[in-house]
Write a protein that holds these residues in place. Structure first.
Motif, PDB file in Angstrom:
ATOM      1  N   ALA A   1     -11.212  11.216  52.000  1.00 46.21           N
ATOM      2  CA  ALA A   1     -10.467  11.405  53.251  1.00 46.21           C
ATOM      3  C   ALA A   1      -9.216  12.240  53.021  1.00 46.21           C
ATOM      4  O   ALA A   1      -8.898  13.147  53.808  1.00 46.21           O
ATOM      5  CB  ALA A   1     -10.090  10.046  53.843  1.00 46.21           C
ATOM      6  N   SER A   2      -8.500  11.967  51.942  1.00 47.35           N
ATOM      7  CA  SER A   2      -7.275  12.716  51.634  1.00 47.35           C
ATOM      8  C   SER A   2      -7.588  14.179  51.353  1.00 47.35           C
ATOM      9  O   SER A   2      -6.840  15.078  51.761  1.00 47.35           O
ATOM     10  CB  SER A   2      -6.576  12.099  50.420  1.00 47.35           C
ATOM     11  OG  SER A   2      -6.179  10.780  50.703  1.00 47.35           O
ATOM     12  N   ARG A   3      -8.712  14.424  50.696  1.00 50.55           N
ATOM     13  CA  ARG A   3      -9.086  15.789  50.334  1.00 50.55           C
ATOM     14  C   ARG A   3      -9.618  16.569  51.532  1.00 50.55           C
ATOM     15  O   ARG A   3      -9.284  17.741  51.726  1.00 50.55           O
ATOM     16  CB  ARG A   3     -10.137  15.752  49.224  1.00 50.55           C
ATOM     17  CG  ARG A   3     -10.526  17.129  48.676  1.00 50.55           C
ATOM     18  CD  ARG A   3     -11.609  17.020  47.621  1.00 50.55           C
ATOM     19  NE  ARG A   3     -12.889  16.613  48.166  1.00 50.55           N
ATOM     20  CZ  ARG A   3     -13.490  15.454  47.906  1.00 50.55           C
ATOM     21  NH1 ARG A   3     -12.920  14.585  47.088  1.00 50.55           N
ATOM     22  NH2 ARG A   3     -14.647  15.146  48.441  1.00 50.55           N
ATOM     23  N   SER A   4     -10.455  15.943  52.348  1.00 52.10           N
ATOM     24  CA  SER A   4     -11.159  16.658  53.421  1.00 52.10           C
ATOM     25  C   SER A   4     -10.362  16.750  54.715  1.00 52.10           C
ATOM     26  O   SER A   4     -10.599  17.639  55.525  1.00 52.10           O
ATOM     27  CB  SER A   4     -12.502  15.972  53.713  1.00 52.10           C
ATOM     28  OG  SER A   4     -12.298  14.739  54.387  1.00 52.10           O
ATOM     29  N   GLY A   5      -9.427  15.797  54.922  1.00 49.39           N
ATOM     30  CA  GLY A   5      -8.700  15.768  56.188  1.00 49.39           C
ATOM     31  C   GLY A   5      -9.464  15.056  57.290  1.00 49.39           C
ATOM     32  O   GLY A   5      -8.964  14.914  58.412  1.00 49.39           O
ATOM     33  N   MET A   6     -10.695  14.610  56.998  1.00 51.49           N
ATOM     34  CA  MET A   6     -11.482  13.840  57.969  1.00 51.49           C
ATOM     35  C   MET A   6     -11.388  12.366  57.575  1.00 51.49           C
ATOM     36  O   MET A   6     -11.950  11.941  56.566  1.00 51.49           O
ATOM     37  CB  MET A   6     -12.939  14.316  57.976  1.00 51.49           C
ATOM     38  CG  MET A   6     -13.116  15.717  58.529  1.00 51.49           C
ATOM     39  SD  MET A   6     -12.703  15.838  60.297  1.00 51.49           S
ATOM     40  CE  MET A   6     -14.138  15.050  61.043  1.00 51.49           C
ATOM     41  N   SER A   7     -10.671  11.607  58.381  1.00 49.98           N
ATOM     42  CA  SER A   7     -10.353  10.228  58.024  1.00 49.98           C
ATOM     43  C   SER A   7     -11.594   9.377  57.806  1.00 49.98           C
ATOM     44  O   SER A   7     -12.563   9.446  58.564  1.00 49.98           O
ATOM     45  CB  SER A   7      -9.501   9.592  59.125  1.00 49.98           C
ATOM     46  OG  SER A   7      -9.041   8.320  58.709  1.00 49.98           O
ATOM     47  N   CYS A   8     -11.587   8.595  56.736  1.00 51.98           N
ATOM     48  CA  CYS A   8     -12.574   7.530  56.564  1.00 51.98           C
ATOM     49  C   CYS A   8     -11.840   6.372  55.898  1.00 51.98           C
ATOM     50  O   CYS A   8     -11.128   6.557  54.920  1.00 51.98           O
ATOM     51  CB  CYS A   8     -13.796   7.981  55.782  1.00 51.98           C
ATOM     52  SG  CYS A   8     -13.499   8.888  54.263  1.00 51.98           S
ATOM     53  N   ASP A   9     -11.980   5.204  56.480  1.00 51.61           N
ATOM     54  CA  ASP A   9     -11.183   4.039  56.088  1.00 51.61           C
ATOM     55  C   ASP A   9     -11.942   3.184  55.084  1.00 51.61           C
ATOM     56  O   ASP A   9     -12.877   2.464  55.436  1.00 51.61           O
ATOM     57  CB  ASP A   9     -10.835   3.231  57.346  1.00 51.61           C
ATOM     58  CG  ASP A   9      -9.732   2.219  57.096  1.00 51.61           C
ATOM     59  OD1 ASP A   9      -9.575   1.805  55.924  1.00 51.61           O
ATOM     60  OD2 ASP A   9      -9.031   1.846  58.048  1.00 51.61           O
ATOM     61  N   GLY A  10     -11.505   3.250  53.835  1.00 51.57           N
ATOM     62  CA  GLY A  10     -12.166   2.506  52.770  1.00 51.57           C
ATOM     63  C   GLY A  10     -12.018   1.003  52.867  1.00 51.57           C
ATOM     64  O   GLY A  10     -12.726   0.260  52.181  1.00 51.57           O
ATOM     65  N   ASP A  11     -11.125   0.532  53.748  1.00 47.37           N
ATOM     66  CA  ASP A  11     -10.944  -0.913  53.903  1.00 47.37           C
ATOM     67  C   ASP A  11     -12.227  -1.612  54.348  1.00 47.37           C
ATOM     68  O   ASP A  11     -12.386  -2.818  54.138  1.00 47.37           O
ATOM     69  CB  ASP A  11      -9.835  -1.219  54.916  1.00 47.37           C
ATOM     70  CG  ASP A  11      -8.459  -0.864  54.379  1.00 47.37           C
ATOM     71  OD1 ASP A  11      -8.342  -0.608  53.165  1.00 47.37           O
ATOM     72  OD2 ASP A  11      -7.489  -0.842  55.170  1.00 47.37           O
ATOM     73  N   LEU A  12     -13.140  -0.849  54.971  1.00 49.02           N
ATOM     74  CA  LEU A  12     -14.424  -1.419  55.380  1.00 49.02           C
ATOM     75  C   LEU A  12     -15.108  -2.109  54.209  1.00 49.02           C
ATOM     76  O   LEU A  12     -15.761  -3.143  54.372  1.00 49.02           O
ATOM     77  CB  LEU A  12     -15.324  -0.307  55.938  1.00 49.02           C
ATOM     78  CG  LEU A  12     -16.795  -0.669  56.185  1.00 49.02           C
ATOM     79  CD1 LEU A  12     -16.912  -1.686  57.315  1.00 49.02           C
ATOM     80  CD2 LEU A  12     -17.617   0.568  56.509  1.00 49.02           C
TER      81      LEU A  12
END
Length: 274
Positions: free
Chosen positions: A69-80
């Protein structure tokens, strides 16, 4: 020409390709047909863990999501992966094939909705109730989708994708394979995510002439077309920095055309009454 896009709907790297796909479609969609195929093999569909990549625990997967997410700019929440870790990942790919039985465009829309629920809202997309909710929010015929989700037609469509993936020696996702109209020529395969100009060069090479890009829509028209987009997507499509894209979107927000949706990494924008 045709572009085969080999993806896993639950893969954050594939999600990171979305801004590029949007811009390619807007500028050069008149020159190609895009086809999404499930890539990988049966092992990758049975587990998210990749011991050869050092991914052995749910915490490892969560950390990979955050890095992506940090690299691509497309958020994905690892908390899942701490709150509701996923299993049986193959069911998500079958769901994509079930959605596509209602048409190519509904299939595209379903894939996008599934990813939004997964990466942004932390919905476990290996649970049938969440897959059905995505169908409902996409506007699919839900009863038909439920039947297709357990049909041989969806399973066979997935098996067909995996067979093509194997034949084309797709080892990593995402992978795009470009084909021109000359069926005797091999496709040109590109794995990973690159700068937009790389894809335009490949299009030019495969078409054997530089295609004329269509003018981009205004930002307001863009939002009315897609309704829910990331700042990163706006930045890539309009060749802006994320800061510039954010500033342009704030202007639309002041006009009450869109509203800001903060997420774990960056933000998204939603059309008001869209």
């Amino acid at each position: 020409m045709e572009i085969y896009s080999f993806i896993d709907p639950l893969c954050p790297d594939c999600w990171g390709l979305e801004p590029i796909i949007k811009k390619l479609h807007l500028e050069y969609g008149h020159t190609f047909r895009l086809r999404h195929l499930a890539g990988g093999n049966i092992q990758t569909f049975n587990s998210f863990k990749r011991k050869n990549e050092g991914i052995k625990t749910h915490a490892d997967v969560a950390e990979r999501w955050e890095r992506t997410a940090s690299r691509s700019g497309m958020s994905c929440d690892g908390d899942l992966w701490y709150e509701d870790p996923m299993d049986t990942p193959y069911i998500a790919s079958i769901a994509i094939k079930a959605a596509e039985l209602q048409g190519k465009l509904p299939g595209f829309h379903y894939l996008r909705k599934m990813r939004e629920l997964l990466f942004i809202q932390k919905q476990n997309m290996t649970k049938e109730e969440n897959l059905i909710q995505a169908a409902r929010e996409t506007g699919l015929d839900v009863d038909e989708f439920k039947k297709d989700l357990h049909s041989q037609a969806a399973v066979k469509a997935l098996q067909c994708d995996l067979k093509i993936s194997t034949e084309m020696e797709v080892q990593e996702l995402p992978t795009l394979v470009f084909f021109n109209e000359n069926i005797e020529e091999e496709g040109l395969k590109i794995t990973g995510v690159y700068d937009y100009e790389v894809y335009v060069r490949i299009l030019t090479e495969m078409l054997k002439t530089k295609p004329e890009p269509k003018p981009l829509p205004s930002l307001e028209e863009f939002m009315n077309l897609y309704h829910f987009v990331a700042t990163k997507e706006v930045a890539v499509v309009y060749d802006l920095s994320c800061e510039e894209a954010d500033a342009e979107m704030k202007k639309l927000a002041l006009k009450q055309k869109v509203e800001k949706v903060p997420v774990k990494h960056g933000c998204f924008w939603r059309t008001i009454n869209g």
